[in-house]
Design a protein around this motif. Structure first.
Motif, PDB file in Angstrom:
ATOM      1  N   VAL A 196       0.888  -1.114   0.081  1.00 17.87           N
ATOM      2  CA  VAL A 196       0.026  -0.198   0.029  1.00 17.87           C
ATOM      3  C   VAL A 196       0.859   1.325  -0.108  1.00 17.87           C
ATOM      4  O   VAL A 196       1.713   1.201   0.691  1.00 17.87           O
ATOM      5  CB  VAL A 196      -0.917   0.062   1.125  1.00 17.87           C
ATOM      6  N   LYS A 220       0.682   5.424   0.122  1.00 19.63           N
ATOM      7  CA  LYS A 220      -0.163   6.900   0.204  1.00 19.63           C
ATOM      8  C   LYS A 220       0.125   7.832  -0.027  1.00 19.63           C
ATOM      9  O   LYS A 220       1.340   8.216   0.342  1.00 19.63           O
ATOM     10  CB  LYS A 220      -0.613   6.742   1.974  1.00 19.63           C
ATOM     11  N   THR A 280      -7.347  11.075   4.844  1.00 19.61           N
ATOM     12  CA  THR A 280      -6.758   9.717   4.682  1.00 19.61           C
ATOM     13  C   THR A 280      -7.969   8.530   3.957  1.00 19.61           C
ATOM     14  O   THR A 280      -8.691   8.503   4.518  1.00 19.61           O
ATOM     15  CB  THR A 280      -6.358   9.212   6.065  1.00 19.61           C
ATOM     16  N   THR A 340      -7.388   4.325   2.767  1.00 20.18           N
ATOM     17  CA  THR A 340      -6.785   3.052   2.944  1.00 20.18           C
ATOM     18  C   THR A 340      -7.608   2.079   1.958  1.00 20.18           C
ATOM     19  O   THR A 340      -8.721   2.203   1.866  1.00 20.18           O
ATOM     20  CB  THR A 340      -6.337   2.493   4.386  1.00 20.18           C
ATOM     21  N   ASP A 376      -8.207  -2.407   1.441  1.00 25.39           N
ATOM     22  CA  ASP A 376      -7.835  -3.679   1.876  1.00 25.39           C
ATOM     23  C   ASP A 376      -8.352  -4.775   1.030  1.00 25.39           C
ATOM     24  O   ASP A 376      -9.861  -4.564   0.925  1.00 25.39           O
ATOM     25  CB  ASP A 376      -8.163  -4.114   3.342  1.00 25.39           C
ATOM     26  N   GLY A 424      -4.681   7.150  -2.388  1.00 28.29           N
ATOM     27  CA  GLY A 424      -3.890   6.210  -1.799  1.00 28.29           C
ATOM     28  C   GLY A 424      -4.059   5.118  -3.188  1.00 28.29           C
ATOM     29  O   GLY A 424      -4.735   5.119  -4.141  1.00 28.29           O
TER      30      GLY A 424
END
Length: 698
Positions: A6, A8, A603, A605, A607, A686
């Motif tokens: 990952v 960012k 922010t 993310t 998954d 991201g």
């Protein structure tokens, strides 16, 4: 086998779509005032704007034609603002084509062989002779007819009057058009005619769509159901005496239009008989050759509408001459008069009243030199044309001295009519107060009394006659700028109770209304930082706002971006405007609009939820952001991502999430690009590296 990595990165961008277009168009723009629409409008506001521009260009006042009524005219002034002139007696009549024509009561032949006034507020028709109605008065689609019992001769027509000669020996019937209806006067020309027994009880046939009712005071009402079609004041008769009680010669001769200043008057009893017809019983003494001067006139007057002026007498006697509004002690009869005028003021509601005065036209005064007349605010007129000695004279508004003696006794006789203006701050303040209290009309009482108890009212030198048709309320006014509306901050609409979140210092924008369309207004703003308590008031420190600019009334004005605002802070602003000289009136402040500057990207993310699958098979990912103001996620296998999904919530997770299902493009290394967009338009980026191993050989 697969490997996940990952990466960012945070980049500040604006939200795509409407917000990006709005902010992108205004952030770098200088202050702008929107121009009025290119297409010319036809409304009253547009015409007022044209009149104001023409007045400024020509240096002369210009009428706002769309504001014209039967009583009122409005003019734009070269110096700015407007002046309204409102009469108490109708001045003009709207024609069938929508135009206006000045009142002209001169009788003309109509298409049916009768006579009508050329231009009249009242729909009245007089006979050309013969049998049938002598006159027909129509109001609201219902008619009142009045007929002489015998056959009428052809009339002699002059001005507003049709005279039917010798309806009885030595007696003429005179029908005269008035602003509100008609009068029917029997002119008894000689003592011999007065001896005719037929004059002791005179009958007129009444007809049409009405029934006529006699009230206790002798007045008559013509009713169609509950609707009043016409009314008549108590009937009166008068002779042709031209000297006062003291033997002094007085000006003005009696006629069918009304009694002269020295005329003797008497009431005429009225009755409605079983057939519904009108019976007049004159006072015998005024038909006595030993007591009366001839001709003697017998008159009830009919009106199709409520008058806006009335007279009162201290002995409640009736006066049939409505061509004059009297004040003071009548030099002939000794009766004391007051006169009352009512002016409609609804159209002035919400306006700034710069000045006001009442203009009267003096027709005759007892004195050769100037004497005072007093104007008071008064209670409303209870009835017309005569009202009881009752309307209260409350506040003295103004006084004015005048003279216009028509008798031969003055050095400069006869003196011309005189325009008399009742001016002063009291008139202006009184009108403003009436408007503030929601009144739709204002009534002024005129008398010869220097106080409301009647001091000086019996002084003969104060006896005067004014012309009712020339009475005007003249008001110099300007429209107050309206409260700014349609507030926007950074291109987004302000909503009461909500704060608009923005990524950059915004522009401020509002629509600035003013009823005086076409005026150029000057905008102004207030800006403050909202305290931590969330409350603010007049004592909260103000920041430096963006500069205001000129804007056409009714248009939108937008500022340059505000300066000095910081990320993470909340602010509030409001706007108002000022109209041009000579008044410089301020509008009310607009409502407050609140906003925050949020320049921190959220922010994000991502998954995998399921194991990477070979190309062509679906693969689920969960996008997350701990920032609760995220409204949208974007994703895709190319950068920047373009597929969008609305941010949601997941039980137990404080931020925003969304699950998306898609297929891996190819075997090997693939990068899934994601982004989170918050309510201010900030975008956080991201990515996720997805490794899909190819199938084993063989």
């Amino acid at each position: 086998m697969h490997a996940v990595q990952v990466q960012k990165r945070s980049v500040r961008r604006l939200m795509a779509g409407g917000l990006a277009a709005a902010l992108g168009a205004t952030v770098l723009a200088p202050p702008v005032s929107a121009a009025p629409p290119a297409a010319a409008g036809t409304g009253a506001a547009t015409e007022a704007a044209r009149a104001a521009a023409a007045a400024e260009r020509t240096g002369q006042r210009v009428e706002v034609l769309s504001a014209r009524t039967e009583l009122t005219q409005v003019f734009a002034k070269p110096s700015g603002g407007f002046v309204a002139e409102t009469a108490a007696v109708p001045q003009r009549v709207r024609q069938t084509d929508g135009s206006w024509a000045d009142v002209d009561l001169t009788l003309r032949r109509d298409g049916a062989g009768g006579f009508r006034p050329a231009v009249s507020p009242a729909d009245v028709r007089f006979s050309a002779g013969g049998r049938g109605p002598a006159t027909t008065l129509t109001s609201g689609g219902k008619s009142l007819t009045l007929s002489w019992p015998g056959e009428l001769p052809a009339p002699v027509v002059s001005g507003d009057a049709a005279t039917y000669p010798e309806v009885l020996p030595g007696v003429d019937l005179v029908l005269r058009a008035t602003h509100t209806g008609f009068t029917h006067v029997l002119t008894v020309k000689t003592p011999q005619a007065a001896a005719n027994p037929a004059l002791r009880e005179i009958r007129f046939d009444l007809g049409g769509d009405v029934r006529v009712r006699r009230d206790a005071d002798g007045s008559l009402r013509a009713l169609a159901g509950a609707a009043e079609v016409a009314r008549s004041a108590p009937a009166e008769m008068w002779d042709s005496t031209t000297t006062s009680a003291t033997g002094r010669s007085v000006a003005g001769k009696s006629s069918a239009a009304g009694p002269g200043a020295g005329a003797r008057t008497a009431p005429v009893a009225t009755a409605i008989d079983a057939a519904g017809d009108l019976v007049l019983r004159p006072t015998p003494a005024l038909l006595d050759p030993a007591r009366a001067s001839f001709p003697v006139y017998i008159d009830p007057a009919w009106s199709a509408g409520a008058s806006r002026w009335a007279y009162a007498t201290n002995n409640n006697s009736t006066n049939s001459d409505l061509t004059s509004a009297r004040v003071g002690k009548d030099s002939g009869s000794g009766v004391i008069y007051r006169s009352y005028f009512e002016f409609p003021i609804s159209a002035l509601r919400g306006k700034h009243i710069e000045s006001a005065y009442v203009q009267m036209r003096l027709d005759h005064s007892f004195s050769c030199g100037s004497t005072p007349t007093y104007m008071y605010r008064s209670a409303g007129i209870a009835s017309t044309p005569r009202t009881a000695w009752a309307p209260t004279l409350s506040t003295l508004q103004a006084s004015a001295s005048s003279h216009a003696n028509e008798s031969p006794g003055c050095i400069d006789s006869p003196q011309p009519d005189m325009t008399v203006n009742f001016t002063g701050s009291g008139v202006t303040a009184g009108l403003s107060s009436a408007l503030t209290s929601g009144m739709t009309a204002i009534t002024y009482g005129f008398c010869a009394c220097s106080d409301s108890s009647g001091t000086g009212e019996s002084t003969l030198d104060r006896w005067k006659k004014f012309i009712p048709a020339n009475a005007k309320l003249v008001v110099d006014y300007d429209s107050l700028p309206g409260q700014p509306t349609a507030l926007e901050v950074g291109g987004q609409a302000c909503v009461t109770g909500d704060r608009v979140a923005l990524a950059t210092p915004p522009t401020l924008s509002a629509v600035f209304p003013d009823d005086d369309a076409g005026q150029t207004l000057q905008t102004a703003y207030e800006l403050l930082e909202i305290p931590a308590s969330g409350s603010y008031d007049s004592s909260t420190p103000r920041l430096t706002p963006p500069a205001g600019s000129a804007v056409t009334a009714g248009a939108r004005s937008t500022t340059a971006p505000v300066t000095g605002v910081l990320g993470g802070k909340a602010y509030a602003w409001r706007a108002r405007s000022t109209d041009p000289a000579p008044y410089g009136l301020l509008s009310p402040w607009s409502a407050w609009c609140e906003f925050t500057v949020d320049d921190t990207p959220p922010t994000v993310t991502v998954d995998p939820v399921t194991n990477p699958a070979p190309p062509g098979q679906f693969y689920t990912y969960k996008l997350r952001s701990p920032d609760p103001d995220v409204v949208m996620f974007r994703y895709g296998w190319t950068s920047p991502p373009t597929e969008e999904a609305e941010a949601g919530t997941t039980l137990g997770y404080p931020g925003k999430t969304v699950s998306v299902t898609l297929t891996t493009p190819a075997y090997g290394t693939n990068t899934l690009y994601v982004a989170a967009v918050d309510s201010a338009g900030n975008v956080g980026y991201g990515s996720l590296v997805v490794q899909v191993d190819p199938p084993a050989a063989g």
